[in-house]
Design a protein around this motif. Structure first.
Motif, PDB file in Angstrom:
ATOM      1  N   PHE A 225       0.829  -1.206   0.000  1.00 43.27           N
ATOM      2  CA  PHE A 225       0.000   0.000   0.000  1.00 43.27           C
ATOM      3  C   PHE A 225       0.865   1.258   0.000  1.00 43.27           C
ATOM      4  O   PHE A 225       0.594   2.221  -0.733  1.00 43.27           O
ATOM      5  N   ILE A 226       1.945   1.252   0.810  1.00 42.47           N
ATOM      6  CA  ILE A 226       2.841   2.408   0.876  1.00 42.47           C
ATOM      7  C   ILE A 226       3.481   2.660  -0.486  1.00 42.47           C
ATOM      8  O   ILE A 226       3.573   3.806  -0.951  1.00 42.47           O
ATOM      9  N   VAL A 227       3.941   1.606  -1.138  1.00 36.68           N
ATOM     10  CA  VAL A 227       4.598   1.737  -2.441  1.00 36.68           C
ATOM     11  C   VAL A 227       3.632   2.288  -3.486  1.00 36.68           C
ATOM     12  O   VAL A 227       3.967   3.181  -4.266  1.00 36.68           O
ATOM     13  N   ILE A 228       2.411   1.764  -3.511  1.00 40.02           N
ATOM     14  CA  ILE A 228       1.427   2.211  -4.503  1.00 40.02           C
ATOM     15  C   ILE A 228       1.091   3.688  -4.310  1.00 40.02           C
ATOM     16  O   ILE A 228       1.048   4.466  -5.263  1.00 40.02           O
ATOM     17  N   THR A 229       0.866   4.102  -3.069  1.00 41.22           N
ATOM     18  CA  THR A 229       0.464   5.488  -2.804  1.00 41.22           C
ATOM     19  C   THR A 229       1.631   6.464  -2.926  1.00 41.22           C
ATOM     20  O   THR A 229       1.423   7.683  -2.882  1.00 41.22           O
ATOM     21  N   SER A 230       2.874   5.954  -3.072  1.00 44.99           N
ATOM     22  CA  SER A 230       4.021   6.852  -3.192  1.00 44.99           C
ATOM     23  C   SER A 230       4.250   7.324  -4.620  1.00 44.99           C
ATOM     24  O   SER A 230       5.057   8.230  -4.841  1.00 44.99           O
TER      25      SER A 230
END
Length: 699
Positions: A225-230
């Protein structure tokens, strides 16, 4: 991280003859990372030594290397820069434009990826089912040891940034891509454990019944989730939401990893936690010093907080925020995080400081987008219904808080020639840099020994300045009219004071969209040897009302068809919904041909004679009637031509600085690489190197 490595101390387990232990592999990774940071630190130290040496050099070419060592270093630097600055052209897919990072960044991240993959699979047979568990252990250990690097690259009070002389803004790009490399490592780690369990159809059972597997899978979900939203398109949807969710998910990820990891590798979790605590303590301590009036009694005697600001609306939905007598010092080109709880509660946004320390005030120009910036503009304009009026008084003082300053750029005073290019609000970054160099010229010209430290012989090695500002509308010229007038006045004063003043400055303003500039018009102000002649287009009565300082920047030249200097016309296209846009790039500011349009639709192309037969630009054509800027041009610049002309005169290392939209930055990068190769800077031609600084525009 590992799906089941908590059952045994796996760090020192043997995976075969000649295969390093897992702990050894972790140390090898950090030996590589530490070496890279060490090289960057060494380069930073050398750059500082070179800058100091140039200011002590009393020769006519202080920015030119004169020893064998510095010549070799300049050659190596030129080769690395030419490779590092290279940027592919953007890829257009329908209405979507994909911009690529410069090759230097890509190579560094590819090197990191190669190191990680080699350490993950060194001497392991991934085709042997009995080795899959070993791959799971190995990738887990290599994955978790990357955590400290991610947090070292993320903090505002950045240790790597301090050592390497880089801004946390630049390092943040590496932070995101190291995190993506961690995600790939964690995915491989999870995949090999799943692959091993799948031989006995054991995956579902493990996910439902094994606590260690549950925690590891939860950590992977959060990291995904962190990678996608970054990714930039998602980050830009809402800055405030991104910051909040990033903080929350980070806490969840760290907790899940700590619960999943065995005790022998928990140190790799505690280190990031320590880095976060250090960053926050340093920021809060410095913030308290900067914002509590008790530490700045000279500035604030009757207030609890140090800073109060006035909010003034400007054309183009821009808010001018001014802080008088700020409690911190800064360097031109730096930024601070600005907070105003009474207007935008619990929001903190980074804004470039558009003034220089000598102004004794901090000034920000903030374009209203969404969230807090829009609230700033509403707060500034709510007392007056006519926006953009220069006479609108700012709102009453409002308490604000600042954090910083942040940002890093090599001091431009060490370069022989400096080229500054800005698009729109990017001028808030470049104009302070321009003013700083001119200020050094002025102090040297005045011969003030107090201003020059005893360890140096000059304040700047810069001989020529080239400033280009690309704006959409005439109204944006009002943002820095007083600063540019004062700057030109200082240069003219230096020329009057010293007959042998040999500094050169040239300023061009490109207006790309403005219905008041149809047909396209141009005016120029030569700033080479003599002060400009009086403005003939003004009436005698109007001229009397202009101050002596303003006269320095007022000049209109007739567009005689026989003159090639001042006849600049460009192509224009009509925007849907009204308004004209100049779409043609200016190859040469002196010579150009083009067409014109009306705001209601395309107009026939003018004949060459008609296109060249233009009237001088009058004061009423501009929003401020007391100034006409030098080289006001309708159209878009061609950075390569502008940079090349300056480099042809350079007698030492030059600097190119750009701040603006991504397209402009990419164009400047490609131009610098092309010119460096064309001039064979690194091939013994005698041409000097080119330092490029690209300031990020937006998130």
């Amino acid at each position: 991280m590992s799906m089941s490595m908590g059952d045994m101390p796996a760090g020192s387990m043997s995976m075969g003859d000649g295969v390093p232990s897992l702990f050894t592999l972790q140390k090898m990774y950090w030996a590589v990372v530490g070496s890279a940071i060490g090289v960057a630190t060494l380069v930073n130290v050398l750059d500082r030594v070179i800058a100091s040496h140039r200011l002590r050099d009393s020769s006519l070419t202080p920015a030119k290397p004169k020893s064998l060592f510095f010549n070799i270093y300049a050659t190596i630097t030129a080769i690395v820069r030419e490779v590092g600055y290279a940027t592919p052209r953007p890829l257009r897919l329908g209405g979507l434009t994909l911009h690529f990072p410069p090759l230097g960044r890509v190579l560094i991240m590819l090197a990191n990826l190669v190191v990680v993959m080699v350490l993950c699979f060194y001497k392991l047979d991934t085709l042997d089912p009995w080795k899959w568990e070993n791959v799971g252990y190995r990738t887990g250990f290599i994955g978790i040891c990357q955590l400290p690097l991610i947090f070292l690259l993320a903090g505002r009070q950045n240790i790597i940034g301090f050592l390497a002389g880089m801004s946390y803004v630049s390092l943040n790009w590496y932070h995101r891509w190291v995190a993506r490399t961690l995600w790939l490592t964690a995915t491989i780690h999870m995949g090999f454990w799943f692959r091993n369990w799948d031989r006995w159809h054991y995956i579902t059972y493990q996910l439902y019944n094994d606590p260690l597997t549950k925690r590891g899978f939860a950590a992977w979900i959060i990291l995904t989730f962190i990678v996608i939203t970054s990714f930039a398109p998602i980050r830009r949807l809402s800055y405030e939401f991104f910051v909040i969710q990033h903080l929350v998910t980070f806490i969840g990820f760290i907790v899940a990893v700590w619960m999943h990891a065995p005790d022998e590798v928990k140190v790799w979790v505690w280190i990031p936690i320590g880095l976060v605590v250090f960053d926050r303590l340093a920021r809060y301590t410095w913030g308290a010093y900067a914002n509590l009036a008790i530490f700045h009694r000279k500035n604030k005697t009757n207030a609890f907080w140090t800073h109060s600001a006035t909010f003034t609306p400007r054309p183009g939905n821009v808010t001018c925020v001014t802080i008088e007598n700020p409690g911190i010092r800064w360097q031109p080109g730096q930024h601070v995080f600005l907070t105003c709880h009474s207007v935008a509660p619990l929001q903190c946004h980074p804004f470039t400081i558009a003034s220089i320390p000598e102004d004794n005030r901090m000034k920000f120009f903030i374009r209203a987008e969404n969230g807090g910036t829009r609230r700033f503009f509403r707060h500034a304009s709510k007392s007056d219904s006519i926006l953009g009026d220069e006479q609108v008084a700012g709102m009453s003082d409002t308490t604000v808080f600042v954090e910083g300053p942040y940002g890093s750029i090599r001091p431009l005073r060490q370069f022989d020639s400096v080229i500054l290019l800005a698009g729109g609000m990017g001028a808030t970054f470049t104009i302070p840099l321009l003013r700083d160099v001119v200020l050094a010229w002025k102090m040297e010209s005045n011969g003030s020994k107090k201003q020059i430290p005893s360890r140096v012989t000059r304040l700047t090695a810069t001989k020529r300045l080239r400033f280009v500002w690309v704006v959409k509308s005439r109204s944006q010229l009002t943002y820095f009219d007083s600063e540019l007038r004062a700057l030109l006045a200082d240069v003219n004063e230096c020329r009057h004071t010293h007959s042998h003043f040999e500094k050169e400055i040239e300023i061009s303003i490109y207006i790309t969209c403005d219905e008041k500039l149809d047909p396209p018009i141009s005016t120029s102000l030569p700033l080479q040897t003599q002060p400009p002649p009086p403005l003939e287009a003004f009436s005698r009565e109007e001229s009397k009302n202009i101050s002596e300082k303003d006269n320095i920047s007022i000049h209109s030249v007739s567009a005689d068809p026989t003159s090639t200097r001042d006849t600049v016309v460009t192509g224009r296209g009509c925007l849907p919904g009204g308004g004209c846009c100049c779409t043609t790039q200016i190859e040469e500011e002196e010579i150009s041909t083009a067409c014109a349009c009306t705001c209601s639709g395309s107009a026939p192309v003018q004949s060459e004679k008609a296109a060249l037969d233009m009237k001088p630009l009058r004061s009423e054509d501009l929003p401020n009637k007391t100034i006409i800027y030098p080289n006001i041009i309708s159209g878009r610049p061609k950075p390569r031509t502008i940079i090349r002309k300056v480099l042809e005169k350079a007698e030492g290392e030059s600097a190119v600085v750009v701040c603006g939209p991504r397209g402009l930055a990419d164009d400047v990068r490609r131009s610098v690489v092309s010119l460096s190769d064309e001039r064979a800077v690194h091939k013994g031609t005698g041409a000097q190197g080119i330092y490029l600084h690209v300031e990020n525009f937006g998130l």
